[in-house]
Scaffold this motif. Structure first.
Motif, short mmCIF file in Angstrom:
data_model
loop_
_atom_site.label_atom_id
_atom_site.label_comp_id
_atom_site.label_asym_id
_atom_site.label_seq_id
_atom_site.Cartn_x
_atom_site.Cartn_y
_atom_site.Cartn_z
N VAL A 76 -65.98 3.24 35.49
CA VAL A 76 -66.83 4.39 35.26
C VAL A 76 -66.32 5.51 36.16
CG1 VAL A 76 -68.87 3.11 34.55
CG2 VAL A 76 -68.55 3.61 36.97
N ARG A 77 -66.34 6.74 35.65
CA ARG A 77 -65.76 7.87 36.39
C ARG A 77 -66.79 9.00 36.47
NH1 ARG A 77 -59.38 8.54 35.49
NH2 ARG A 77 -59.83 9.78 37.33
N PRO A 78 -67.41 9.19 37.64
CA PRO A 78 -68.36 10.29 37.80
C PRO A 78 -67.73 11.62 37.40
CG PRO A 78 -68.46 8.83 39.68
CD PRO A 78 -67.29 8.37 38.86
N GLY A 79 -68.49 12.41 36.68
CA GLY A 79 -67.98 13.67 36.15
C GLY A 79 -67.56 13.55 34.70
N LEU A 80 -66.90 12.44 34.36
CA LEU A 80 -66.56 12.17 32.96
C LEU A 80 -67.70 11.42 32.28
CD1 LEU A 80 -62.79 11.13 33.09
CD2 LEU A 80 -63.78 13.35 32.55
N HIS A 81 -68.28 10.47 32.99
CA HIS A 81 -69.46 9.76 32.49
C HIS A 81 -70.70 10.30 33.17
CE1 HIS A 81 -66.40 6.33 31.97
NE2 HIS A 81 -66.79 6.64 30.75
N GLN A 82 -71.79 10.34 32.46
CA GLN A 82 -73.09 10.57 33.08
C GLN A 82 -73.69 9.21 33.43
OE1 GLN A 82 -74.63 13.44 34.02
NE2 GLN A 82 -72.64 14.36 33.53
N PRO A 83 -74.39 9.11 34.55
CA PRO A 83 -74.84 7.78 34.99
C PRO A 83 -75.77 7.07 34.02
CG PRO A 83 -75.81 9.54 36.34
CD PRO A 83 -74.74 10.16 35.51
N ALA A 84 -76.66 7.80 33.35
CA ALA A 84 -77.57 7.14 32.42
C ALA A 84 -76.81 6.58 31.22
CB ALA A 84 -78.65 8.12 31.96
N LEU A 85 -75.86 7.34 30.69
CA LEU A 85 -75.05 6.85 29.58
C LEU A 85 -74.18 5.69 30.03
CD1 LEU A 85 -73.93 6.98 26.72
CD2 LEU A 85 -72.32 8.75 27.50
N ALA A 86 -73.60 5.79 31.22
CA ALA A 86 -72.77 4.71 31.75
C ALA A 86 -73.60 3.43 31.92
CB ALA A 86 -72.13 5.11 33.06
N ALA A 87 -74.85 3.58 32.33
CA ALA A 87 -75.73 2.41 32.46
C ALA A 87 -76.00 1.78 31.10
CB ALA A 87 -77.05 2.82 33.13
N ARG A 88 -76.21 2.60 30.09
CA ARG A 88 -76.45 2.07 28.75
C ARG A 88 -75.21 1.35 28.22
NH1 ARG A 88 -77.87 6.81 25.89
NH2 ARG A 88 -79.64 6.81 27.34
N MET A 89 -74.04 1.94 28.44
CA MET A 89 -72.79 1.30 28.01
C MET A 89 -72.61 -0.04 28.71
SD MET A 89 -70.43 4.75 28.21
CE MET A 89 -68.87 3.90 28.15
N ALA A 90 -72.89 -0.06 30.02
CA ALA A 90 -72.72 -1.29 30.78
C ALA A 90 -73.67 -2.38 30.30
CB ALA A 90 -72.94 -1.02 32.26
N ALA A 91 -74.93 -2.02 30.07
CA ALA A 91 -75.90 -3.00 29.62
C ALA A 91 -75.53 -3.56 28.26
CB ALA A 91 -77.29 -2.38 29.58
N THR A 92 -75.08 -2.69 27.37
CA THR A 92 -74.68 -3.14 26.03
C THR A 92 -73.51 -4.10 26.11
OG1 THR A 92 -75.47 -1.10 24.99
CG2 THR A 92 -73.86 -2.41 23.77
N PHE A 93 -72.46 -3.70 26.83
CA PHE A 93 -71.28 -4.56 26.94
C PHE A 93 -71.63 -5.88 27.61
CE2 PHE A 93 -67.33 -6.27 28.37
CZ PHE A 93 -66.37 -5.82 27.49
N ASP A 94 -72.47 -5.83 28.64
CA ASP A 94 -72.83 -7.05 29.35
C ASP A 94 -73.59 -8.01 28.45
OD1 ASP A 94 -72.55 -8.27 31.98
OD2 ASP A 94 -74.75 -8.21 32.06
N ARG A 95 -74.50 -7.48 27.63
CA ARG A 95 -75.24 -8.35 26.72
C ARG A 95 -74.33 -8.93 25.64
NH1 ARG A 95 -78.56 -4.19 26.69
NH2 ARG A 95 -78.17 -3.75 24.50
N LEU A 96 -73.53 -8.07 25.03
CA LEU A 96 -72.68 -8.54 23.93
C LEU A 96 -71.62 -9.53 24.41
CD1 LEU A 96 -72.18 -5.27 21.84
CD2 LEU A 96 -73.86 -7.09 21.53
N SER A 97 -71.24 -9.43 25.69
CA SER A 97 -70.22 -10.31 26.23
C SER A 97 -70.80 -11.56 26.88
CB SER A 97 -69.37 -9.57 27.27
OG SER A 97 -70.14 -9.26 28.42
N GLY A 98 -72.11 -11.63 26.98
CA GLY A 98 -72.73 -12.75 27.67
C GLY A 98 -72.53 -12.71 29.17
N GLY A 99 -72.50 -11.49 29.72
CA GLY A 99 -72.39 -11.35 31.17
C GLY A 99 -70.98 -11.31 31.70
N ARG A 100 -70.05 -10.75 30.91
CA ARG A 100 -68.64 -10.74 31.33
C ARG A 100 -68.16 -9.36 31.78
NH1 ARG A 100 -64.63 -12.85 27.32
NH2 ARG A 100 -66.07 -12.75 25.57
N LEU A 101 -69.07 -8.48 32.18
CA LEU A 101 -68.69 -7.14 32.61
C LEU A 101 -68.71 -7.02 34.12
CD1 LEU A 101 -68.04 -4.15 31.94
CD2 LEU A 101 -70.52 -3.74 31.98
N LEU A 102 -67.68 -6.36 34.66
CA LEU A 102 -67.62 -5.92 36.05
C LEU A 102 -67.30 -4.44 36.02
CD1 LEU A 102 -65.38 -8.84 37.37
CD2 LEU A 102 -67.88 -8.69 37.50
#
Length: 386
Positions: A76-102
């Motif tokens: 995630v890159r501050p300035g390019l991503h907004q934190p709320a959108l980055a949080a939504r992206m992270a939650a989605t990827f984490d759920r779809l991957s079964g917890g495989r996001l860092l």
């Protein structure tokens, strides 16, 4: 101990600084590297970020269904991503991957590149913005498990009633990794991140950074894990490993090195400056010019930004250097090598057996499964000697 590999989304080759023997960067090749890392037992892969790379979130999403266990360290890159959108992206990827996001928090190190992306904050301002960004990101994800909203009014970022309806699998949020060598970077790591990553400096320098971040974290009532980003060149003999290092830069010319070093000098990244200083102003290509610590070689940094050092040696030497860093308190090793597909196999097959058992269990034959080619159509191959 966690061993990660690298997805080369900025290109791959047998030689640095030339198009000779370069490989086409497409999904099929990235798939080969990712599935090799997955099957060999690497815990995860780092996907780089920046204008020289394919977008890490798109790449991670493409590779996710092609792998089974592999974790993805995505920026995630501050300035390019907004934190709320980055949080939504992270939650989605984490759920779809079964917890495989860092998560890899990246503040950026090249003002020229950042300006091209429409970002014009200086070094200090970027770290201040990053601190606000990751605080908002963490709070949104943490509160998503209880359905709470979050307000924040900072100098750079503001949110009102930020809420995430679908929480991540990992609680309270996917772990955050971060690397920064400046004082501001150390303070940010100590206050907010889960794992601090350093580039591959000599052990004494790494020990100083670990001690500083650890002390800062203690003042915040926190503890931080530590890791290191390195290239590896491992062969069955020391002679063959150093020959491979020489071959990797065998097509470099002085003009290419000068162009690269001038570009690095314009960056305001303290970490990049420390990488460049490892050469002590020398740009020779002899081993004695570039071996800056036993088995630690700075040749990659002649033309490659970011991580510029490699562990070079036979399996026992490379394993010994890894365990030396582990003795300093590092438990995460993010590795890469050229070409990335072949070196992933070399490192796993040659070095994993010399590291803690959990790292090479996947390479052992389960039950009576046969490993290796049958001899003379009849006999099982001899078991490997430990």
């Amino acid at each position: 101990m966690s061993i990660f590999w690298f997805i080369p989304t900025h290109g791959d080759s047998r030689y640095l600084g030339t198009s000779r023997s370069a490989r086409a960067l497409d999904l099929n090749y990235l798939k080969q590297v990712a599935t090799a890392a997955d099957s060999l037992g690497y815990e995860g892969v780092l996907i780089p970020t920046g204008r020289s790379c394919e977008d890490p979130w798109v790449v991670a999403s493409a590779l996710l269904p092609l792998t089974q266990r592999l974790k993805f360290l995505v920026a995630v890159r501050p300035g390019l991503h907004q934190p709320a959108l980055a949080a939504r992206m992270a939650a989605t990827f984490d759920r779809l991957s079964g917890g495989r996001l860092l998560i890899n928090l990246v503040t950026g190190g090249s003002e020229e590149e950042l300006a091209g992306d429409g970002l014009f904050l200086d070094h200090a301002q970027r770290y201040a913005e990053s601190a606000e960004f990751i605080r908002i990101w963490r709070e949104i994800l943490t509160r998503s498990h209880s359905g709470e909203s979050f307000d924040f009014d900072g100098d750079y970022l503001q949110v009102q009633g930020a809420r995430l309806l679908y929480p991540p699998v990992q609680k309270p949020y996917p772990p955050v990794y971060f690397g920064g060598s400046s004082e501001a970077g150390h303070e940010l790591a100590a206050e907010q991140v889960d794992t601090y990553l350093t580039w591959g400096e000599p052990p004494a320098a790494v020990a100083e950074k670990v001690a500083d971040v650890r002390a800062r974290a203690a003042r915040h009532g926190r503890s931080v894990r530590f890791g290191i980003r390195l290239h590896v060149i491992v062969r069955e003999t020391e002679e063959a490993a150093w020959q491979a290092a020489d071959e990797l830069i065998s097509h470099l010319d002085d003009d290419t090195i000068a162009v690269a070093q001038n570009a690095f000098a314009r960056m305001d990244s303290v970490g990049q400056r420390r990488m460049a200083q490892l050469h002590k102003g020398r740009t020779g290509r002899r081993r004695e010019d570039l071996e800056i610590s036993p088995n630690l070689w700075a040749g990659v940094g002649l033309v490659r930004g970011g991580a510029g050092t490699a562990l070079v040696g036979n399996p026992e030497q490379v394993a010994a250097r890894i365990l030396e860093y582990a003795g300093l308190g590092l438990d995460t090793f993010v590795l890469s090598g050229y070409p990335h597909l072949e070196e992933a196999y070399r490192f796993a097959e040659l070095v994993f057996p010399l590291l803690p058992e959990s790292l090479h269990a996947r390479l052992q034959a389960p039950g009576d499964y046969r490993v290796g080619e049958i001899v003379a159509n009849v006999y099982l191959p001899k078991a490997a000697q430990s």
